[in-house]
Enzyme design. Structure first.
Site, PDB file in Angstrom:
ATOM      1  N   TRP A   1     -13.027 -32.387 -14.198  1.00 50.12           N
ATOM      2  CA  TRP A   1     -12.900 -32.390 -12.747  1.00 50.12           C
ATOM      3  C   TRP A   1     -13.754 -31.267 -12.171  1.00 50.12           C
ATOM      4  O   TRP A   1     -13.720 -30.154 -12.673  1.00 50.12           O
ATOM      5  CB  TRP A   1     -11.436 -32.199 -12.347  1.00 50.12           C
ATOM      6  CG  TRP A   1     -11.206 -32.347 -10.877  1.00 50.12           C
ATOM      7  CD1 TRP A   1     -11.082 -31.340  -9.976  1.00 50.12           C
ATOM      8  CD2 TRP A   1     -11.095 -33.562 -10.150  1.00 50.12           C
ATOM      9  NE1 TRP A   1     -10.900 -31.838  -8.720  1.00 50.12           N
ATOM     10  CE2 TRP A   1     -10.902 -33.220  -8.799  1.00 50.12           C
ATOM     11  CE3 TRP A   1     -11.145 -34.910 -10.493  1.00 50.12           C
ATOM     12  CZ2 TRP A   1     -10.747 -34.172  -7.795  1.00 50.12           C
ATOM     13  CZ3 TRP A   1     -10.988 -35.854  -9.498  1.00 50.12           C
ATOM     14  CH2 TRP A   1     -10.797 -35.487  -8.174  1.00 50.12           C
TER      15      TRP A   1
ATOM     16  N   THR B   1      -8.164 -29.240 -14.898  1.00 51.92           N
ATOM     17  CA  THR B   1      -7.683 -27.897 -15.213  1.00 51.92           C
ATOM     18  C   THR B   1      -6.260 -27.919 -15.748  1.00 51.92           C
ATOM     19  O   THR B   1      -5.922 -27.143 -16.644  1.00 51.92           O
ATOM     20  CB  THR B   1      -7.801 -26.999 -13.963  1.00 51.92           C
ATOM     21  OG1 THR B   1      -9.191 -26.897 -13.618  1.00 51.92           O
ATOM     22  CG2 THR B   1      -7.248 -25.612 -14.213  1.00 51.92           C
TER      23      THR B   1
ATOM     24  N   HIS C   1      -0.635 -28.820  -4.084  1.00 51.19           N
ATOM     25  CA  HIS C   1      -1.130 -29.203  -5.413  1.00 51.19           C
ATOM     26  C   HIS C   1      -1.886 -28.040  -6.071  1.00 51.19           C
ATOM     27  O   HIS C   1      -1.722 -27.778  -7.262  1.00 51.19           O
ATOM     28  CB  HIS C   1      -2.043 -30.431  -5.280  1.00 51.19           C
ATOM     29  CG  HIS C   1      -2.608 -30.926  -6.564  1.00 51.19           C
ATOM     30  ND1 HIS C   1      -1.851 -31.613  -7.484  1.00 51.19           N
ATOM     31  CD2 HIS C   1      -3.850 -30.825  -7.089  1.00 51.19           C
ATOM     32  CE1 HIS C   1      -2.605 -31.918  -8.527  1.00 51.19           C
ATOM     33  NE2 HIS C   1      -3.832 -31.453  -8.305  1.00 51.19           N
TER      34      HIS C   1
END
Length: 175
Positions: free
Chosen positions: A30, A64, A96
Site C-alpha cells: 500500500w 502496514t 483508521h
C-alpha cells in the site's frame, strides 16, 4: 528528534559493517510510491555497510497493518539476523489511521521481543503524501536508510552481548 530538524539519511555515529549479517525486509504494498523508495534507501544502506546482496531477502505484504505478521514470518521461517519493516500510513478523515499505526507499532515491537530479534521500525506515519515523500528520499532524507542503520546497529549489539554472555558462561564453567 523530529525529522524536520534532522535528515533521516545522515547518522550521528558510524554504521558498523554488515558483511556477516543477514536481513529480511518486509515492505507494505500500500502506497508503493513511498514504500518502494523506503526499500531503495534500506537496501542502499545495507549494501554500503557491506551486506552481500544474497543476504538481503525482500518480501511484500498488502499494507502496514500486515507488517507484524510478515516480520513474524521472517523470524519463524528464515535465519535472518534482523528484520526491517517498511510502510507508510497517511492520516485520513477517519480514525483508521490511529488503529493501523497503533497496531503496527505494538505488533512490530511484540515480534522483536517475542523472537529476540531486532525488528527496525521503518514506518512513516504522516499527515500528507507530501510529508511521506519528503521522508522517503525527499528533503528530509529516507526513513529506509535510518531503519537499515538501526537494524545493523542492533544486530551488532546483540552479537556483542551474546559473545559476552558466552565468555562469561565459559569462565564460570572453568572455575
Amino acid at each position: 528528534m523530529a525529522s524536520q530538524d534532522h535528515n533521516l539519511s545522515s547518522f550521528d555515529s558510524p554504521v558498523p559493517s554488515a558483511e556477516a549479517m543477514k536481513f529480511g525486509i518486509v515492505v507494505a504494498e500500500w502506497n508503493c510510491q513511498v514504500t518502494e523508495a523506503l526499500l531503495s534507501g534500506a537496501v542502499r544502506t545495507l549494501r554500503a555497510a557491506g551486506c552481500p546482496e544474497n543476504n538481503i531477502i525482500v518480501k511484500y505484504v498488502p499494507g502496514t497493518y500486515e507488517l507484524t505478521m510478515g516480520s513474524q514470518f521472517f523470524g519463524e521461517y528464515t535465519d535472518v539476523d534482523a528484520v526491517i519493516a517498511l510502510g507508510c500510513v497517511v492520516r485520513g478523515e477517519t480514525p483508521h489511521f490511529d488503529y493501523v499505526c497503533q497496531a503496527a507499532t505494538h505488533g512490530i515491537n511484540q515480534v522483536a521481543v517475542s523472537w529476540n530479534m531486532p525488528v527496525a521500525f521503518g514506518v512513516l506515519t504522516v499527515d500528507s503524501q507530501e510529508q511521506a515523500l519528503d521522508r522517503a528520499g525527499g528533503k528530509h532524507g529516507n526513513k529506509g536508510d535510518e531503519a537499515a542503520a538501526a537494524a545493523i546497529k542492533m544486530v551488532k549489539l546483540q552479537k556483542e552481548m551474546e559473545t559476552s554472555a558466552e565468555s562469561k558462561s565459559d569462565r564460570r564453567q572453568v572455575n
